[in-house]
Structures are given as C-alpha cells and as structure tokens.
Design a protein around this motif. Structure first.
Motif, PDB file in Angstrom:
ATOM      1  N   GLN A 176       0.849  -1.186   0.000  1.00 39.12           N
ATOM      2  CA  GLN A 176       0.000   0.000   0.000  1.00 39.12           C
ATOM      3  C   GLN A 176       0.886   1.237   0.000  1.00 39.12           C
ATOM      4  N   VAL A 177       0.415   2.258  -0.678  1.00 38.01           N
ATOM      5  CA  VAL A 177       1.200   3.487  -0.792  1.00 38.01           C
ATOM      6  C   VAL A 177       0.959   4.380   0.419  1.00 38.01           C
ATOM      7  N   GLN A 178       2.022   5.016   0.901  1.00 36.32           N
ATOM      8  CA  GLN A 178       1.917   5.989   1.991  1.00 36.32           C
ATOM      9  C   GLN A 178       2.010   7.391   1.397  1.00 36.32           C
ATOM     10  N   LEU A 179       1.177   8.294   1.886  1.00 34.63           N
ATOM     11  CA  LEU A 179       1.077   9.630   1.321  1.00 34.63           C
ATOM     12  C   LEU A 179       1.320  10.674   2.398  1.00 34.63           C
ATOM     13  N   VAL A 180       2.138  11.677   2.073  1.00 38.64           N
ATOM     14  CA  VAL A 180       2.447  12.740   3.023  1.00 38.64           C
ATOM     15  C   VAL A 180       2.295  14.081   2.318  1.00 38.64           C
ATOM     16  N   GLU A 181       1.352  14.889   2.810  1.00 40.61           N
ATOM     17  CA  GLU A 181       1.104  16.204   2.227  1.00 40.61           C
ATOM     18  C   GLU A 181       1.983  17.275   2.884  1.00 40.61           C
ATOM     19  N   SER A 182       2.201  18.338   2.153  1.00 41.05           N
ATOM     20  CA  SER A 182       2.890  19.512   2.679  1.00 41.05           C
ATOM     21  C   SER A 182       2.459  20.726   1.859  1.00 41.05           C
TER      22      SER A 182
ATOM     23  N   ALA B 151       4.740  10.311  -2.204  1.00 42.81           N
ATOM     24  CA  ALA B 151       4.332   8.926  -2.016  1.00 42.81           C
ATOM     25  C   ALA B 151       5.544   8.066  -1.725  1.00 42.81           C
ATOM     26  N   SER B 152       5.352   7.101  -0.856  1.00 50.94           N
ATOM     27  CA  SER B 152       6.414   6.151  -0.542  1.00 50.94           C
ATOM     28  C   SER B 152       5.794   4.791  -0.288  1.00 50.94           C
TER      29      SER B 152
ATOM     30  N   ALA C  40      -4.944  11.623  -1.941  1.00 43.77           N
ATOM     31  CA  ALA C  40      -5.576  10.316  -1.984  1.00 43.77           C
ATOM     32  C   ALA C  40      -5.101   9.522  -3.185  1.00 43.77           C
ATOM     33  N   ALA C  41      -5.157   8.202  -3.044  1.00 40.48           N
ATOM     34  CA  ALA C  41      -4.756   7.304  -4.127  1.00 40.48           C
ATOM     35  C   ALA C  41      -5.791   6.206  -4.282  1.00 40.48           C
ATOM     36  N   SER C  42      -5.974   5.786  -5.528  1.00 39.94           N
ATOM     37  CA  SER C  42      -6.952   4.739  -5.805  1.00 39.94           C
ATOM     38  C   SER C  42      -6.546   3.977  -7.057  1.00 39.94           C
ATOM     39  N   ILE C  43      -6.922   2.706  -7.107  1.00 33.65           N
ATOM     40  CA  ILE C  43      -6.687   1.953  -8.335  1.00 33.65           C
ATOM     41  C   ILE C  43      -7.803   2.213  -9.324  1.00 33.65           C
ATOM     42  N   ASN C  44      -8.837   2.895  -8.887  1.00 34.42           N
ATOM     43  CA  ASN C  44      -9.984   3.178  -9.744  1.00 34.42           C
ATOM     44  C   ASN C  44      -9.983   4.631 -10.194  1.00 34.42           C
ATOM     45  N   TYR C  45     -10.461   4.850 -11.399  1.00 31.96           N
ATOM     46  CA  TYR C  45     -10.620   6.206 -11.936  1.00 31.96           C
ATOM     47  C   TYR C  45     -12.039   6.368 -12.463  1.00 31.96           C
TER      48      TYR C  45
ATOM     49  N   GLY D 104     -14.105   7.780  -4.925  1.00 35.01           N
ATOM     50  CA  GLY D 104     -13.618   7.237  -3.665  1.00 35.01           C
ATOM     51  C   GLY D 104     -12.167   6.842  -3.770  1.00 35.01           C
ATOM     52  N   ALA D 105     -11.486   6.763  -2.644  1.00 40.54           N
ATOM     53  CA  ALA D 105     -10.076   6.426  -2.624  1.00 40.54           C
ATOM     54  C   ALA D 105      -9.801   5.392  -1.540  1.00 40.54           C
ATOM     55  N   ALA D 106      -8.684   4.677  -1.722  1.00 42.86           N
ATOM     56  CA  ALA D 106      -8.324   3.636  -0.772  1.00 42.86           C
ATOM     57  C   ALA D 106      -7.255   4.074   0.205  1.00 42.86           C
ATOM     58  N   SER D 107      -6.390   5.001  -0.232  1.00 47.43           N
ATOM     59  CA  SER D 107      -5.290   5.447   0.614  1.00 47.43           C
ATOM     60  C   SER D 107      -5.371   6.954   0.795  1.00 47.43           C
ATOM     61  N   TRP D 108      -5.058   7.397   2.003  1.00 47.25           N
ATOM     62  CA  TRP D 108      -5.170   8.813   2.342  1.00 47.25           C
ATOM     63  C   TRP D 108      -3.932   9.295   3.070  1.00 47.25           C
ATOM     64  N   GLY D 109      -3.589  10.564   2.862  1.00 48.13           N
ATOM     65  CA  GLY D 109      -2.569  11.200   3.666  1.00 48.13           C
ATOM     66  C   GLY D 109      -3.170  11.709   4.964  1.00 48.13           C
ATOM     67  N   GLN D 110      -2.348  12.354   5.772  1.00 51.37           N
ATOM     68  CA  GLN D 110      -2.805  12.830   7.080  1.00 51.37           C
ATOM     69  C   GLN D 110      -3.480  14.191   6.984  1.00 51.37           C
ATOM     70  N   GLY D 111      -3.324  14.870   5.874  1.00 51.48           N
ATOM     71  CA  GLY D 111      -3.978  16.152   5.660  1.00 51.48           C
ATOM     72  C   GLY D 111      -3.085  17.326   5.967  1.00 51.48           C
ATOM     73  N   THR D 112      -3.336  18.435   5.280  1.00 47.25           N
ATOM     74  CA  THR D 112      -2.623  19.681   5.536  1.00 47.25           C
ATOM     75  C   THR D 112      -3.636  20.818   5.554  1.00 47.25           C
ATOM     76  N   GLN D 113      -3.525  21.699   6.535  1.00 41.35           N
ATOM     77  CA  GLN D 113      -4.503  22.757   6.731  1.00 41.35           C
ATOM     78  C   GLN D 113      -4.232  23.930   5.803  1.00 41.35           C
ATOM     79  N   VAL D 114      -5.276  24.393   5.142  1.00 36.90           N
ATOM     80  CA  VAL D 114      -5.231  25.613   4.344  1.00 36.90           C
ATOM     81  C   VAL D 114      -6.260  26.578   4.924  1.00 36.90           C
TER      82      VAL D 114
END
Length: 121
Positions: free
Chosen positions: A1-7, A24-25, A97-102, A107-117
C-alpha cells in the motif's frame, strides 16, 4: 500500500496562491490514480481534483475549475495542487488520496494525514 504525506498548507490572504505537495512512498505510483479532497469545518469531505496517472487526464470539482491545477512528477513520485485566486470557502484540511480506480472522485483507498489551508480576508 502506498503511503502519502502532504505539505505546503498554511495561511493565505484572499486572492493569493498556495501549492500543495504529496509525496508517495512504500510503493510506486504506477497503477494508482491520484487526487485531492478537502474537508471544511462541520462539512463532509469533498472531492477537489483528480489525475489519471497513466493518461494524465484531469478532473476538477466545479468550485475550483479555472483556479486549481493538479499535476504530477512521476520521477519524484509527487503530486501537486496549485491553488490560485483563493477565497475563504477554500479553507479546509486538504487530503492527498490514491486509488486503483478512476475517476478518483468516486472514492479512494489510501489517504494522507492532511494539511490545513486557511484563507483570510
């Protein structure tokens, strides 16, 4: 599974610009479609923008069309969201977010932790 980190989130005045990044990592982006969602206080999470990782085709919510641009750097495994002409309604936590579907707006399967705007006038 992919790990996602926003900034790249932060404070910005109305009319200003910000660029979000998502690194992504854990697994190559190959085979995943990517996107951005956001959640404002007391509101449900909503789709913002998506990109087909194979074709590069993009998809946007009506509220951000013409102001936001989603892009990717395959070599760096990084997703971007360029946000221009920001307004107060753009204030939210933004999630990668990441998904194998387009399209990923479904909907998405993987999510980052989020970044505030936060946009202020």
């Amino acid at each position: 599974q992919v790990q996602l980190v926003e900034s790249g989130g932060g404070l910005m005045q109305t009319g200003g610009s910000l660029r979000l990044s998502c690194a992504a990592s854990g697994r190559t982006f190959s085979g995943y479609h990517m996107g951005w969602f956001r959640q404002a206080p007391e509101k449900e999470r909503e789709f913002v923008a998506g990109i087909n990782w194979i074709s590069g085709r993009t998809d946007y919510a009506d509220s951000v069309k013409g102001r936001f641009t989603i892009s990717k750097n395959n070599a760096k495994n990084t997703l971007y969201l360029q946000m221009n002409n920001l307004n107060r309604e753009d204030t939210a936590v933004y999630y990668c977010a990441a998904s194998i579907n387009y399209p990923i707006r479904a909907g998405a399967a993987s999510w980052g932790q989020g970044t505030q705007v936060t946009v202020f006038s």
